[in-house]
Every structure is written in C-alpha cells, then in structure tokens.
Write an enzyme that holds these catalytic residues in place. Sequence first.
Site, PDB file in Angstrom:
ATOM      1  N   GLN A  38      29.776  23.083   6.440  1.00  0.00           N
ATOM      2  CA  GLN A  38      31.645  24.526   6.887  1.00  0.00           C
ATOM      3  C   GLN A  38      31.190  23.586   8.628  1.00  0.00           C
ATOM      4  OE1 GLN A  38      33.378  25.594   4.546  1.00  0.00           O
ATOM      5  NE2 GLN A  38      32.792  24.654   2.811  1.00  0.00           N
ATOM      6  N   SER A  39      31.402  22.667   8.688  1.00  0.00           N
ATOM      7  CA  SER A  39      31.753  22.901  10.594  1.00  0.00           C
ATOM      8  C   SER A  39      33.569  23.242  10.985  1.00  0.00           C
ATOM      9  CB  SER A  39      31.540  21.473  11.234  1.00  0.00           C
ATOM     10  OG  SER A  39      32.153  21.503  12.577  1.00  0.00           O
ATOM     11  N   ASN A  40      33.144  24.631  11.542  1.00  0.00           N
ATOM     12  CA  ASN A  40      34.672  24.656  12.115  1.00  0.00           C
ATOM     13  C   ASN A  40      35.412  23.985  13.029  1.00  0.00           C
ATOM     14  OD1 ASN A  40      34.080  27.194  10.430  1.00  0.00           O
ATOM     15  ND2 ASN A  40      32.724  28.123  12.312  1.00  0.00           N
TER      16      ASN A  40
END
Length: 400
Positions: A104-106
């Site tokens: 879920q890396s921004n």
Amino acid sequence: MSISLPETFAKLPRYPLLYPHPSPIHPLPTLTKHLTPNPRSNPVISLFAKREDHSSPLACAGNKYRKLEYIVPDILTNSSPNGPGSTTGPTPTTTTLVTEGAIQSNHTVQVASVARQLGLEAIIILHKATGGGLTASTDPTAFLRTGNVQIARLLGAEVRMLEDSSTVDSDDRITPILEELRARGSVPYWIPSGASLHPLGGLGYARAAFEIAAQEEELLGEDGRFDYVFVACGSGSTVGGLIAGFKLLQKVEAPTRLDGRVVRRKVIGILTSPTKPREFHEGRVLGFARRAARLIGLDPERDVTPDDVCLDDRFVGTAYGVLDSESKHMLALMAQHEGVIVDPVYTAKVMRGVVHWLQEGELIKDWRQQHFNISSSQSRVNVLFIHTGGQTALSAYADI
Ligand SMILES: *Cc1c(COP(=O)(O)O)cnc(C)c1O
C-alpha cells in the site's frame, strides 16, 4: 506568497509538481481544546496542521511530490548514476520510471502519476513481505487490489508484486528488472524507496522549511514561530530535509533579529516501523540532512549535528503498516474532533506522538528546558503537525 531562498539553494533545478502556492496550514482548534483544557495555563499551546495532502493536483497528493520536484530535472537529463547496473557514457532519454515500496505504498503511486505527467512509463515493484499490513489484513485479497494498488493501476503503471524481499539486497532485486528493461530498448530511471536514498531526495523538504517560515508570519504574526514540528519518519528524507532547511533558515534569520536571539524550531520525527532500531534511523536521517545541507550551501558537518536529529520510537506499534488499536483510536479522534482524516500507516502514528507529548507534559518540559536562559515573554507555544497524506490506503483497511 513568495518564498525567497538563499542564492545557492534558489539555483538548484526544480520542476513544479505542487500548486504554485504553499500547502495550507490551519489550526486544529477542537483538538487543541481537548488536549489543553486549561486555557490559562502558561504557556498556551496551539496546534496546527500543514496539509501536504493538499499540496498538488496530482493523484493522492502527499509528501513524495515535494521530493520529486527536485528529482524530475535529473530524470529529464538522466545524468546521475542511474541505479544498479547502469553504464557510463552518454545517457539517452529516460523512458520508464522504476520504483518500489510496500503493497500500500503511497510513494509508488506518486511516482506513477509523475511518470504520466512527464509522458513516461512506470513500473512499480510492491513487496508483499514489507511491513505487516498484508499479513495482518482480515481480507488479504482486498488488501492487494484496493487503495493505492487500485490507483496505481488506474494510472497505467505496471504493477509487479514480489513475495519476499527481506533477505535479498535491494540491488539484487532491482538489477534484473532494469536489465530486462534495457534489453527491450527502454531507458529506466531508478528511484529508491521513498526517494530518500536518492542524492536529491532531501531538497524538497528543505524548501518546505522556508515555505513554513513564510506562512508563520502570515498566521502567527511577526514574531510567531512553529516551535515544534511533528512529522512521520519512514525512509527518512522528509524529516532530514526539514532539519537541513530549518538550519539554513536559522542562519539566514539570525542577523535580521534585533535581539540577536536565534530561533530554533524543533523537528520531531515519529518513527513508523519497529523493524530497525532508532539509532539506525538517527544515522540515516543525519546523513540525509547533511547531504541536503551541502547542496543548499551549508557546511554539512558543522551546521548539522546529531543533536539536531530527534526521533521518537514509542509509537511504532507492532509492525509497519499494521493498524493497531491506538492508531485506530487516533484516526477516529481526528475524524470526530476535527473532521480531518489521517492515514493508517504514518500520520495516525504521528498524531499519537503529538497527543502523547502534549498530554504527558513532555512538550512543555522540553520547551522550558530550551528556553530556561531566555528572558522570554513568550507565553504561546505553536505546534505544527505535518499531514503527509496517505489516506488512499484507507480502503485497504476497510475494517476501521
Ligand atoms: C512516505 C510517507 C511518509 C514518510 O516519509 P519519509 O520521507 O519516507 O520518511 C510519511 N507519510 C506518508 C503519508 C508517506 O507516504
């Protein structure tokens, strides 16, 4: 509002990705009241938020766009040592941005949208084993498809998910992918996780320090300062860049102050992962701060010292990316007191830190220690929480 940077800093190439005005700073009045119930206490504490999640028109605005502003000129000229396995010689034009992160890396989403904006391809490598988000998820299939993963796909990025990363050195994982791209005629440009290990990664937040200073005057009056700045520390160049920027600011401001008093704004980095010890992060952040310091015209060794790095590891929780009950509580508190949504991975932990420092009296204690020899009439302490974005991940944490 114009931000004036000292000459050396102003000359560094920057490609605008943010709005042409500062990201807003606003008070958090309800929370301030909730946390400091006695209005006659001395000093009075006021809480504010800087909305880095409202800094750019690009997808899922957050702190990585600010860093990428200083990296894009390098992407376009493709001049720096270009990731593992690159050869020297004349460099052709970049065709593809490559980066990595947790599921879920921004960061990877922001790189993907910058790629689109520049007319480039994006390949993003997502590690299932980074942090505990996937393992702890009650719905792993959804965790792999929703939130930032969905946005990355919508942006047309090529998403590659890898099972395990922890035992393999980064170069060994990335080199084959870069080689594969070169073999098919692409020109990849490698951006390390969070853009922090990139030589230019700290500059964006060094500039943000000057932006904050310009906003201080407007919001707090001529002598008003944000005495404390709380920000998440993940890969570390956000806090590192801020430290360098405030150091330069301090140098520039000192001669202009009639009383000769040097104003020190204290940056407190809230760690978000228990994987590595605090000392590891302190060393890295000091390195990032010094690297930025050198580029913006400071003497890195003399002007930035270990004392400038203050990291708090008490709110890391059980693992990176795992929404523990305290962080859940903080998400609800911010939503229900202020109508502000924080993110589950970073800013919820930062707000836990802010609340703790205030409620336990640590902030006042620290402030008194720093000001004990200053005959100050200051009876107000201003605290700035940097909201670095990340709310898009919330749908992957649907149980909250
Ligand atoms: C990446 C990120 C951070 C951490 O920034 P670093 O420079 O990696 O320390 C904080 N908050 C959000 C929302 C992020 O995406």
